[in-house]
Design a protein around this motif. Structure first.
Motif, mmCIF file in Angstrom:
data_model
loop_
_atom_site.group_PDB
_atom_site.id
_atom_site.type_symbol
_atom_site.label_atom_id
_atom_site.label_comp_id
_atom_site.label_asym_id
_atom_site.label_seq_id
_atom_site.Cartn_x
_atom_site.Cartn_y
_atom_site.Cartn_z
ATOM 1 N N THR A 107 0.830 -1.199 0.000
ATOM 2 C CA THR A 107 0.000 0.000 0.000
ATOM 3 C C THR A 107 0.869 1.255 0.000
ATOM 4 N N SER A 108 1.959 1.237 0.766
ATOM 5 C CA SER A 108 2.825 2.418 0.811
ATOM 6 C C SER A 108 3.458 2.694 -0.546
ATOM 7 N N ALA A 109 3.778 1.641 -1.315
ATOM 8 C CA ALA A 109 4.345 1.843 -2.650
ATOM 9 C C ALA A 109 3.318 2.503 -3.564
ATOM 10 N N ILE A 110 2.068 2.080 -3.456
ATOM 11 C CA ILE A 110 1.002 2.669 -4.275
ATOM 12 C C ILE A 110 0.800 4.133 -3.894
ATOM 13 N N VAL A 111 0.746 4.411 -2.600
ATOM 14 C CA VAL A 111 0.570 5.793 -2.134
ATOM 15 C C VAL A 111 1.726 6.659 -2.613
ATOM 16 N N ASN A 112 2.949 6.146 -2.528
ATOM 17 C CA ASN A 112 4.110 6.906 -3.004
ATOM 18 C C ASN A 112 4.013 7.205 -4.492
ATOM 19 N N ASP A 113 3.546 6.233 -5.283
ATOM 20 C CA ASP A 113 3.370 6.461 -6.719
ATOM 21 C C ASP A 113 2.339 7.558 -6.974
ATOM 22 N N VAL A 114 1.231 7.531 -6.225
ATOM 23 C CA VAL A 114 0.194 8.554 -6.381
ATOM 24 C C VAL A 114 0.751 9.927 -6.015
ATOM 25 N N LEU A 115 1.491 10.012 -4.907
ATOM 26 C CA LEU A 115 2.074 11.292 -4.494
ATOM 27 C C LEU A 115 3.047 11.828 -5.542
ATOM 28 N N LYS A 116 3.849 10.952 -6.139
ATOM 29 C CA LYS A 116 4.782 11.376 -7.197
ATOM 30 C C LYS A 116 4.027 11.952 -8.388
ATOM 31 N N GLU A 117 2.943 11.271 -8.775
ATOM 32 C CA GLU A 117 2.132 11.764 -9.896
ATOM 33 C C GLU A 117 1.513 13.124 -9.569
ATOM 34 N N MET A 118 1.088 13.313 -8.327
ATOM 35 C CA MET A 118 0.513 14.602 -7.923
ATOM 36 C C MET A 118 1.581 15.696 -7.942
ATOM 37 N N GLU A 119 2.806 15.347 -7.528
ATOM 38 C CA GLU A 119 3.905 16.311 -7.571
ATOM 39 C C GLU A 119 4.217 16.722 -9.009
ATOM 40 N N ARG A 120 3.996 15.827 -9.949
ATOM 41 C CA ARG A 120 4.238 16.127 -11.366
ATOM 42 C C ARG A 120 3.097 16.937 -11.977
ATOM 43 N N GLY A 121 2.043 17.165 -11.196
ATOM 44 C CA GLY A 121 0.961 18.013 -11.669
ATOM 45 C C GLY A 121 -0.347 17.309 -11.971
ATOM 46 N N LYS A 122 -0.402 16.023 -11.818
ATOM 47 C CA LYS A 122 -1.644 15.312 -12.090
ATOM 48 C C LYS A 122 -2.607 15.560 -10.934
ATOM 49 N N GLY A 123 -3.855 15.858 -11.258
ATOM 50 C CA GLY A 123 -4.851 16.180 -10.238
ATOM 51 C C GLY A 123 -5.406 14.966 -9.522
ATOM 52 N N TYR A 124 -5.935 15.211 -8.331
ATOM 53 C CA TYR A 124 -6.507 14.149 -7.507
ATOM 54 C C TYR A 124 -7.637 13.438 -8.239
#
Length: 144
Positions: A107-124
């Motif tokens: 789960t932490s790996a998935i959350v980290n991937d989502v956070l990285k995508e958000m940092e790149r500008g992808k919206g929630y």
């Protein structure tokens, strides 16, 4: 340990193939993997087992409507060595054979991937739609 990938009710699932016994697929209650609600599947349709040489093989069990391997119909009661990525067909169901289980995703790996995508500008909203399989441009679309 090898496994198969299949779709059930719109979800992708996996089923591990034990190395110490033959696994029978079909629609009967006593089989190891029951394929329900498909009149094109025989009571005992096909099996997968490990042979003496250590290869996993597909055993066609004389299914009335036949079994396919990579879209080619197998001869009745034949045996075929399976390779990673082979696609087995029985009735309307398709199974993909894989040599070994994929690495566990935490789960932490998935959350980290989502956070990285958000940092790149992808919206929630876009990320959430990708996760549940909806078209982010059309809020009325159903999940895939």
């Amino acid at each position: 340990m090898p496994y198969i990938i299949y779709t059930s009710r719109g979800f992708t699932k996996t089923f591990q193939i034990p190395e110490d016994k033959m696994v029978v697929f079909g629609r009967e209650d006593h089989v190891d993997f029951q394929i329900l609600k498909d009149s094109h599947v025989s009571r005992e349709h096909f099996a997968i087992e490990k042979d003496e040489e250590g290869h996993f093989v597909l055993v066609e069990l004389g299914a009335s409507n036949g079994t396919t391997l990579n879209n080619e119909k197998l001869e009745s009661n034949s045996i075929s060595v399976l390779k990673d990525g082979d696609i087995i067909g029985a009735g309307r169901q398709k199974f993909t054979f894989k040599d070994k289980l994929p690495p566990k995703v935490t789960t932490s790996a998935i959350v980290n991937d989502v956070l990285k995508e958000m940092e790149r500008g992808k919206g929630y909203h876009t990320l959430l739609c990708e996760i549940v399989g909806k078209d982010s441009t059309n809020p009325k679309t159903k999940a895939k």
